[in-house]
Write an enzyme that holds these catalytic residues in place. Structure first.
Site, PDB file in Angstrom:
ATOM      1  N   ASP A  99       0.863  -1.172   0.000  1.00 42.88           N
ATOM      2  CA  ASP A  99       0.000   0.000   0.000  1.00 42.88           C
ATOM      3  C   ASP A  99       0.905   1.230   0.000  1.00 42.88           C
ATOM      4  OD1 ASP A  99      -2.405   1.574   0.468  1.00 42.88           O
ATOM      5  OD2 ASP A  99      -3.221  -0.259   1.348  1.00 42.88           O
ATOM      6  N   ASP A 195      -2.976   4.623  -2.434  1.00 41.50           N
ATOM      7  CA  ASP A 195      -4.031   5.213  -1.607  1.00 41.50           C
ATOM      8  C   ASP A 195      -4.443   6.592  -2.141  1.00 41.50           C
ATOM      9  OD1 ASP A 195      -5.393   4.899   1.095  1.00 41.50           O
ATOM     10  OD2 ASP A 195      -4.386   6.816   1.415  1.00 41.50           O
ATOM     11  N   GLU A 249      -6.337   4.016  -5.991  1.00 38.89           N
ATOM     12  CA  GLU A 249      -7.649   4.296  -5.404  1.00 38.89           C
ATOM     13  C   GLU A 249      -8.039   5.692  -5.855  1.00 38.89           C
ATOM     14  OE1 GLU A 249      -9.796   4.337  -1.025  1.00 38.89           O
ATOM     15  OE2 GLU A 249      -7.881   5.335  -1.303  1.00 38.89           O
ATOM     16  N   HIS A 322     -11.121  -2.888   3.310  1.00 36.82           N
ATOM     17  CA  HIS A 322     -11.124  -2.524   4.729  1.00 36.82           C
ATOM     18  C   HIS A 322     -11.914  -1.240   5.001  1.00 36.82           C
ATOM     19  CE1 HIS A 322      -8.127  -0.180   2.731  1.00 36.82           C
ATOM     20  NE2 HIS A 322      -8.090   0.643   3.768  1.00 36.82           N
ATOM     21  N   ASP A 323     -12.432  -0.602   3.955  1.00 39.72           N
ATOM     22  CA  ASP A 323     -13.238   0.613   4.143  1.00 39.72           C
ATOM     23  C   ASP A 323     -14.720   0.369   3.870  1.00 39.72           C
ATOM     24  OD1 ASP A 323     -10.933   2.130   4.593  1.00 39.72           O
ATOM     25  OD2 ASP A 323     -10.718   2.640   2.469  1.00 39.72           O
TER      26      ASP A 323
HETATM   27  C1  NOJ Z   1      -8.137   5.259   1.899  1.00 39.56           C
HETATM   28  C2  NOJ Z   1      -7.826   4.119   2.795  1.00 39.56           C
HETATM   29  O1  NOJ Z   1      -8.310   2.942   2.231  1.00 39.56           O
HETATM   30  C3  NOJ Z   1      -8.450   4.432   4.136  1.00 39.56           C
HETATM   31  O2  NOJ Z   1      -8.466   3.331   5.012  1.00 39.56           O
HETATM   32  C4  NOJ Z   1      -7.715   5.602   4.714  1.00 39.56           C
HETATM   33  O3  NOJ Z   1      -8.339   6.028   5.905  1.00 39.56           O
HETATM   34  C5  NOJ Z   1      -7.690   6.785   3.738  1.00 39.56           C
HETATM   35  N1  NOJ Z   1      -7.438   6.406   2.386  1.00 39.56           N
HETATM   36  C6  NOJ Z   1      -6.611   7.753   4.128  1.00 39.56           C
HETATM   37  O4  NOJ Z   1      -5.358   7.189   3.912  1.00 39.56           O
END
Ligand code: NOJ
Length: 549
Positions: A99, A195, A249, A322-323
């Site tokens: 990541d 990210d 992302e 994970h989000d």
């Molecule tokens: C996206 C990540 O997947 C998330 O978990 C994180 O809080 C934010 N970006 C900030 O890095």
């Protein structure tokens, strides 16, 4: 750039390290725990892992707040453990993507500690400082600027206060990131999940945003003016020298943005995660604003990218990470009576689309959302901040409760259920986040022993996926019933060979005569989540046919 196309044949499994496996019983997952489970992953059939951050961090945002990019967080292990994990993965034919969090660091990173010292510190310009803040708000539901009295100025943070945004305008910052990327590639990692990568270039006018509702100012910091240039530079100077891939992302991106970002000859990203299809059950792409799911809208969204990226660019295929909350029970499916059927239907329907599959840990055994007694069980920084903001708005308690329960990222961060013991075989001590009661019947051990389990279905699906790789990779996509409210049926066609997916996204029996259109074809059932395949589909039934002439 090297013509690296292995990402098109990858099946990627995401590990969220603090919740995967705890080898030393301190309640927190770790790298040695991952090593213990590599044979499990090999057996599942995946060939690449995306590892969420394992770097040194104060863990304000569970590692997405990095204080040293070249060190391993000690609770997760050492660099030796990391090296061993990487070589053990490679031995098993599993690649590793790390990541890369490059939009912000932790405020405990050396760069920031220096930067805040004085206005003429050499690191001052590594971050974004202003004498007066504008009105932007960030992703965790707060104002995006924090006052720092040392120099009587404000720094930008689009996430938590302890996650200051770095200044990509500064060439030295870009150099630092190139160096970090090179460091990990030289170790042998195979790429990066980048990210919130489409936030790195900010509109330098720092204008006030007009949108008064959600993410004020977002048009000035999403897909900023120099984004493509920066990605290109990283590619040219570093990535192109390695056989690696990137998945970015990209929040709030359009199809046109994504075409540009993933078109092969532009040398930016291999593919992106876009969140349109996981936003069909909310308004404005904000998960806290719940909206009734519509299968038609869901298909329309997926179709947009399936058709839109058919000749250029590439898709990622996912429901969970994970989000996101767990997929079973979402998208009109059922996490109770039809949990097993639902999980299998979701897998078949998503992974035979065109793109690279991503499976999030626990998805392959049909893990459910976190079982909570009260909202206070949620400890994630985003949930806590958003809950505070929601409490200050004129919203009913019922709405807030439901929205937080639905939206909390802790839902998918529940430690992995390996067996039915007290802490689900994740650890022998109390885990950092509690395991679910349903570990008694949703766990890996049980799944391994049950031939009809979700896990065994995933294994079979992955085998089929590999066996029919040419159609999966290059077959032409056609949504056969885009307007149907309960059925998702599509074909992937390569010459005279067709993979046909027929899925019933409802809890009742439905008649589906789609096979009548293929009278001249021989039919073989490759996957089915029930014993029988007929034109009368059972609740959540999903069938993958192979049709040949
Ligand atoms: C996206 C990540 O997947 C998330 O978990 C994180 O809080 C934010 N970006 C900030 O890095």
């Amino acid at each position: 750039m090297k013509n690296t196309n292995w990402f098109k044949d990858a099946i990627i499994y995401q590990i969220y390290p603090r919740s995967f496996k705890d080898s030393d019983n301190d309640g927190m997952g770790d790298i040695k725990g991952i090593i213990e489970k590599l044979d499990y992953l090999k057996e599942l059939g995946i060939n690449c892992v995306w590892l969420s951050p394992v770097y040194e961090s104060p863990m304000d945002d569970n590692g997405y707040d990095i204080s040293d990019y070249k060190k391993i967080y000690s609770t997760f292990g050492t660099m030796e453990d990391f090296d061993l994990m990487l070589s053990e993965m490679h031995k098993r034919g599993i690649r590793l993507i790390m990541d890369l969090v490059a939009n912000h660091t932790s405020d405990e990173h050396y760069w920031f500690k220096e930067s805040k010292k004085s206005k003429d510190n050499p690191y001052r310009d590594y971050y974004i400082w202003k004498d007066k803040p504008n009105n932007w708000t960030g992703f965790f539901g707060e104002k995006a600027w924090e006052y720092d009295e040392t120099t009587d100025s404000y720094y930008l943070h689009l996430f938590g206060k302890k996650q200051p945004d770095v200044n990509w305008e500064n060439e030295l910052v870009r150099k630092e990131y190139k160096d970090i990327i090179k460091f990990w590639l030289d170790k042998g990692v195979d790429g990066f999940r980048c990210d919130v990568i489409n936030l790195i270039s900010k509109d330098q006018r720092y204008k006030n945003g007009l949108n008064p509702l959600i993410l004020v100012g977002k048009k000035y910091y999403i897909n900023g003016p120099r984004l493509h240039e920066y990605l290109n530079e990283i590619n040219r100077d570093v990535l192109s020298n390695y056989d690696c891939m990137t998945v970015g992302e990209t929040v709030f991106s359009t199809l046109d943005d994504i075409k540009l970002l993933t078109k092969e000859d532009r040398n930016e990203l291999s593919m992106v995660f876009n969140f349109d299809h996981t936003s069909v059950d909310n308004y404005l792409g904000v998960k806290w604003l719940m909206r009734k799911f519509s299968l038609k809208r869901f298909k329309k969204t997926l179709d947009k990218y399936q058709y839109g990226l058919k000749d250029e660019g590439w898709n990622s295929l996912f429901y969970e990470n994970h989000d996101q909350r767990r997929s079973v029970g979402r998208f009109n499916t059922d996490d109770d009576k039809y949990r097993v059927e639902s999980a299998k239907l979701l897998a078949t329907t998503m992974y035979f689309l065109k793109g690279t599959p991503f499976i999030y840990q626990g998805q392959e055994i049909g893990m459910t959302n976190m079982q909570v007694n009260s909202l206070d069980d949620f400890i994630d920084i985003e949930t806590i901040n958003v809950r505070k903001t929601m409490n200050s708005l004129p919203l009913t308690k019922k709405y807030i409760d439901k929205s937080i329960k639905n939206g909390s990222r802790d839902n998918s961060r529940v430690p992995m259920h390996w067996d039915d013991s007290e802490y689900a075989g994740f650890s022998n001590s109390k885990p950092w986040l509690k395991v679910n009661e349903n570990k008694s019947f949703i766990n890996v051990k049980q799944s391994q022993n049950d031939p009809s389990s979700i896990l065994n279905y995933y294994k079979k699906l992955i085998k089929v996926y590999k066996e029919y790789g040419d159609i999966v990779r290059d077959g032409i996509y056609l949504d056969l019933l885009p307007n149907d409210k309960k059925l998702f049926t599509y074909e992937r066609r390569l010459d005279d060979k067709i993979l046909l997916v027929v899925s019933n996204f409802s809890n009742s029996n439905i008649k589906c005569d789609i096979l009548d259109n293929y009278k001249e074809f021989n039919k073989e059932v490759l996957l089915n989540n029930y014993d029988n395949a007929s034109n009368e589909l059972k609740p959540y039934q999903s069938i993958l046919y192979y049709l040949t002439k």
